[in-house]
Enzyme design. Structure first.
Site, PDB file in Angstrom:
ATOM      1  N   HIS A  60      -1.085   6.084   2.060  1.00 40.79           N
ATOM      2  CA  HIS A  60      -1.914   4.922   1.756  1.00 40.79           C
ATOM      3  C   HIS A  60      -3.182   5.286   0.996  1.00 40.79           C
ATOM      4  O   HIS A  60      -4.134   4.495   0.946  1.00 40.79           O
ATOM      5  CB  HIS A  60      -2.250   4.164   3.047  1.00 40.79           C
ATOM      6  CG  HIS A  60      -1.039   3.615   3.724  1.00 40.79           C
ATOM      7  ND1 HIS A  60      -0.220   2.684   3.138  1.00 40.79           N
ATOM      8  CD2 HIS A  60      -0.479   3.893   4.921  1.00 40.79           C
ATOM      9  CE1 HIS A  60       0.782   2.394   3.953  1.00 40.79           C
ATOM     10  NE2 HIS A  60       0.652   3.129   5.043  1.00 40.79           N
ATOM     11  N   CYS A  61      -3.188   6.449   0.378  1.00 40.64           N
ATOM     12  CA  CYS A  61      -4.335   6.903  -0.409  1.00 40.64           C
ATOM     13  C   CYS A  61      -4.247   6.312  -1.824  1.00 40.64           C
ATOM     14  O   CYS A  61      -3.154   6.100  -2.352  1.00 40.64           O
ATOM     15  CB  CYS A  61      -4.317   8.435  -0.473  1.00 40.64           C
ATOM     16  SG  CYS A  61      -5.670   9.145  -1.436  1.00 40.64           S
ATOM     17  N   GLY A  62      -5.388   6.089  -2.416  1.00 44.95           N
ATOM     18  CA  GLY A  62      -5.430   5.614  -3.801  1.00 44.95           C
ATOM     19  C   GLY A  62      -4.819   6.604  -4.778  1.00 44.95           C
ATOM     20  O   GLY A  62      -4.454   6.237  -5.900  1.00 44.95           O
TER      21      GLY A  62
END
Length: 183
Positions: A60-62
Site C-alpha cells: 500500500h506504499c505510493g
C-alpha cells in the site's frame, strides 16, 4: 577395489558438504518463507553465486508501482544470472495485514514473477538477519522500496533510496557491475 572406491566417494562427499556451506556468504545464511506458499526459500541454495537485487516492499506504499519496473529489470537481466528478491514489510505501516492481499497486489496487479517472501521485519533490532547484514554493509532501509544491489560474493555494491526508480541509469549500472563480478 569397489569398496575402496565407495569409501573414497563417501569421504569426498562428506568433505564437500562443509566446504559448500563455507562458500555461502554470511548475507545469504538462512531461510525465509515464500509468499503464499508452503515452502521456504533457502537463501544460500537459491541465490549464492548470483547477482542479486533485494528490495523491501509494501503493497500500500505510493512506490508500489515500482513493482512493474522491478519486474522489467528482472526480465531484462535474468538471462545474465540476476535474481530479484522482494521482501514485504510493515515496518513503515504500509503493508497489507493479510499476505493473500500482498500476493494479489504483487502477482495479479503487477505481474511479479521474481521471488517474494512473506512479510518480514527489515529495520531495527527485530530485523531479519538478511537485512541486518545489508544494514551493516550499507545502511538500513529508510522507507519502502529501498534497493540493494549485491554481487556474486554477497557484498553490497550499491544501495538506492525509494526515490530511485528501477529504470534509473545508476541502478542499471550497479546491476551490470554486480552481473560482471566473478563468483
Amino acid at each position: 577395489m569397489n569398496g575402496r572406491l565407495l569409501f573414497a566417494a563417501l569421504l569426498l562427499a562428506a568433505l564437500a558438504g562443509p566446504a559448500l556451506a563455507t562458500d555461502c556468504p554470511a548475507l545469504l545464511q538462512g531461510e525465509l518463507p515464500k509468499l503464499r506458499a508452503k515452502e521456504s526459500i533457502d537463501l544460500c541454495e537459491r541465490f549464492a553465486g548470483k547477482p542479486l537485487l533485494i528490495v523491501n516492499t509494501a503493497s500500500h506504499c505510493g512506490f508500489a508501482p515500482q513493482f512493474k519496473g522491478l519486474e522489467a529489470l528482472y526480465k531484462r537481466y535474468r538471462a545474465q544470472g540476476l535474481e530479484v528478491l522482494g521482501v514485504p514489510s510493515n515496518d513503515f505501516k504500509q503493508e497489507a495485514a493479510d499476505s493473500s492481499e500482498t500476493a494479489k497486489i504483487c502477482y495479479v496487479n503487477y505481474g511479479v514473477t521474481f521471488t517474494m517472501t512473506e512479510p518480514q521485519k527489515v529495520t531495527g533490532d527485530e530485523a531479519i538477519p538478511l537485512f541486518k547484514d545489508l544494514a551493516e554493509q550499507s545502511s538500513a532501509p529508510r522507507w519502502n522500496f529501498y534497493k540493494y544491489v549485491v554481487d556474486r560474493q554477497g557484498k553490497v555494491v550499491a544501495s538506492f533510496s525509494s526515490l530511485t526508480k528501477p529504470d534509473s541509469d545508476s541502478l542499471r549500472a550497479a546491476l551490470e557491475q554486480a552481473i560482471a563480478s566473478k563468483p
